[in-house]
Design an enzyme around this catalytic site. Structure first.
Site, mmCIF file in Angstrom:
data_model
loop_
_atom_site.group_PDB
_atom_site.id
_atom_site.type_symbol
_atom_site.label_atom_id
_atom_site.label_comp_id
_atom_site.label_asym_id
_atom_site.label_seq_id
_atom_site.Cartn_x
_atom_site.Cartn_y
_atom_site.Cartn_z
ATOM 1 C CG ASP A 41 -1.843 1.114 1.384
ATOM 2 O OD1 ASP A 41 -2.377 1.704 0.790
ATOM 3 O OD2 ASP A 41 -1.815 2.090 2.271
ATOM 4 C CD GLU A 45 -2.292 2.416 -4.183
ATOM 5 O OE1 GLU A 45 -3.317 3.385 -3.437
ATOM 6 O OE2 GLU A 45 -2.210 2.205 -2.565
#
Length: 674
Positions: free
Chosen positions: A353, A406
């Site tokens: 993330d 990401e």
């Protein structure tokens, strides 16, 4: 990038019906009668070797979970628990818990002689299930009560203590583990279903009650099988205190959330997915952590895990704290944590993330709020080197998994090998495709002809990285509307548009990710504390949407042209992008076998086109493999039921062409018969 809610702990009473412990309460392995006094530690005991200490201090240790934390062991013929914690700025550390009445002085820990800052102690007659915290006194005299950073089990929030627990499990997923190299490969079909455990499905008789890992497994595994997804990605399952953070504000990096059960319960969920031939990716958050009093923040009274400079150690967007990527012991903590989930939980990969927030020193900061690196640039050199070490370690020790970044910028080489100068990730989210595609499909079809170049722009850079196409949770919250309600037009057109978007997604180069609810046209925005609206499947538009996604997954998994060369230019070819007036585009997808070629035609307007001529790569008879306007999908049924034979009539730069019917707001996929 997901917007996070600051991770403050809930206050006030918790309603009995709002949380249910889904696993039996753990009990100590060796329960002691209240009248029995727990003996003091007898003799030195340590799990650390000199080499462990060396690796830890060099930032190279990848198995710290075997050393730190709490471990039930036998020492001098007595069964008890060994505790170890890193607290170099402490002058006193003790273990306190139910076993000693939370006494801060009865069980002090011993600091190691080697200046590593590690404190350890063996306490006899303590076993699994025992609740504990570390009582820490900083050099200044400040007192703290902290949970164990390496604990495998925690109390159910809002309670915050750690519990002695192990990760022993008799795995029965050997067939998957032996075959997953092919299933997780970059030339395999990878279609990911993104799931938030708390809100995917709740107890129908009590909507406030979250399901347990076991209950989720019973419902999720057959559903994912039926829908045809190859993998599930769980939004963060690591222990998090505050539900509105969606799991992105973690305090227990080495434990799955006790909201849903024990570590073994979560292992059983992964095992059942594997037994069904479904891979599991886990969301992993090395970018920031909350400031909860029992967590990592100022762990020993100093800035131990977070960077001491707020320009590098505090995240203004998420009101949380950033790891000190330049501190070797912190790097060992993060490297070990990534390997922990691959090792002990058989995860098939990690979706990392907020990578962009780690790569740039000026991320979400104004001028004067950040400090350049040693070369005067904005890149965070410590984070960059950490990513490289992370991916080298992951692929060396677990070559059959994938790491997925990401990363929302054009940082070069995110999914390129470290030896070639890249960061070493296996894949990267294609945020540009997601933004451009949603912006295009949100337009009224009458205006799309003016924006066709935006629609086709993705292939300009599509092969610079190994891209995964995401339609994630970030796109259906905070007033952004659900996917189907982003689409223009009346109800029929909205659903047709969404089927068309999914058809484009599944036939575009790259792997796929779809957030839960999108597959059946969830109409409400996603809410972290409410179940998906499963009753919608009783209605034809939503049932048709689900059937369309099933068919797309089946098409994707069965046609090598859609995955053989998904990351290389020779797997994709635009046939025609010039018909802006009708907003029609045509392209081909190609597999390793020259005969494995698909022709895809997309009509972005609600006007059906009959006898529309397209150029095709080869002569022969073409059959329609897929049509998003199929009546089974709640479509109008315009299509090509009979095979169509190509004519030796040049068109679109091809020697052969054919005439087909193109449905309104529809996609057709054609293939030459062998």
């Amino acid at each position: 990038m997901a917007k996070r809610t600051p991770a403050s702990e809930p206050t006030g009473p918790v309603k009995a019906s709002s949380k249910k412990k889904t696993a039996p309460e753990p009990t100590p392995a060796s329960p002691q009668p209240e009248s029995v006094e727990i003996a003091a530690p007898s003799g030195p005991y340590s799990r650390f070797t000199d080499f462990d200490i060396h690796l830890f201090r060099e930032g190279k240790h990848t198995r710290l979970y075997e050393k730190f934390g709490s471990h039930v062991v036998e020492h001098n013929g007595v069964v008890g628990t060994y505790f170890a914690v890193w607290a170099p700025s402490a002058r006193y550390v003790a273990v306190m818990g139910d076993f000693n009445g939370w006494d801060k002085g009865s069980h002090p820990m011993n600091v190691r002689w080697d200046s590593s800052g590690i404190w350890e102690v063996f306490i006899p007659h303590i076993g699994n299930g025992q609740t504990y915290k570390y009582f820490i006194v900083h050099e200044s005299g400040r007192e703290l009560e902290k949970g164990d950073p390496y604990a495998h089990l925690w109390e159910v929030p809002p309670l915050t203590a750690s519990r002695v627990w192990d990760t022993y499990y008799e795995w029965n997923d050997g067939e998957w583990m032996q075959s997953r190299k092919a299933k997780n490969a970059l030339n395999a079909p990878i279609s990911v279903y993104e799931v938030h455990l708390s809100s995917w499905r709740r107890d129908p008789s009590n909507p406030e009650r979250e399901l347990s890992y076991g209950e989720i497994a019973d419902a999720l595994v057959p559903y994912v099988q039926e829908m045809g997804f190859t993998h599930v990605e769980f939004m963060p399952v690591m222990q998090y205190p505050y539900a509105p953070s969606w799991g992105y504000q973690i305090t227990g990096y080495y434990a799955p959330s006790t909201r849903f059960g024990s570590p073994q319960d979560f292992m059983a969920l992964i095992e059942k997915l594997h037994q069904a031939g479904i891979g599991v990716f886990l969301d992993w958050v090395p970018s920031h952590f909350p400031g909860d009093a029992h967590g990592l923040y100022e762990f020993d009274g100093s800035h131990l895990y977070e960077h001491p400079d707020p320009r590098k150690g505090y995240h203004p967007d998420w009101k949380s704290y950033i790891f000190n990527y330049g501190r070797n012991e912190v790097r060992s903590f993060l490297l070990s944590n990534a390997l922990f989930w691959l090792d002990r939980f058989h995860a098939d990969g990690l979706r990392v993330d907020a990578v962009a927030s780690m790569l740039y020193l000026d991320y979400s900061r104004n001028a004067g709020e950040w400090e350049p690196n040693m070369f005067g640039g904005r890149e965070n050199l410590d984070a960059i080197s950490l990513f490289k070490e992370l991916n080298l370690a992951v692929y060396e020790q677990f070559p059959d998994v994938q790491t997925i970044a990401e990363e929302s910028t054009a940082f070069p080489g995110v999914s390129r090998p470290v030896y070639a100068g890249g960061l070493g990730f296996g894949m990267k989210w294609m945020m540009g495709w997601m933004n451009d595609s949603l912006r295009y499909f949100e337009r009224d079809p009458g205006y799309r002809k003016f924006h066709q170049s935006e629609f086709t722009f993705s292939t300009v850079y599509a092969f610079t990285e190994n891209f995964m196409l995401p339609l994630s949770h970030d796109e259906v919250v905070y007033g952004k509307h659900s996917l189907v309600n982003k689409m223009p037009g009346d109800e029929w057109q909205r659903f047709a548009n969404l089927r068309l978007l999914f058809s484009y997604m599944f036939t575009h180069s790259g792997t796929k990710l779809l957030f839960m609810g999108g597959e059946f046209g969830q109409t409400a925005e996603w809410k972290f504390d409410t179940s998906l609206d499963w009753h919608l499947l009783d209605h034809a538009p939503h049932k048709g949407m689900a059937e369309c996604v099933k068919a797309l997954n089946k098409l994707y998994r069965s046609e090598p042209a859609l995955f053989d060369r998904t990351f290389t230019e020779d797997g994709f070819e635009w046939i025609d992008t010039t018909d802006r007036e009708n907003s029609i585009v045509t392209y081909a997808r190609k597999g390793n076998d020259p005969a494995e070629v698909l022709v895809v035609v997309l009509n972005m307007t609600p006007v059906p086109r009959t006898n529309y001529r397209i150029g095709v790569p080869t002569a022969g008879t073409y059959v329609e493999l897929f049509n998003s306007d199929d009546r089974a999908f709640y479509g109008s049924g315009v299509g090509n039921a009979e095979p169509v034979t190509a004519q030796a009539s040049p068109w679109h730069g091809k020697d052969n062409s054919l005439e087909i019917n193109i449905p309104p707001l529809g996609a057709v996929v054609l293939k030459a018969k062998a």
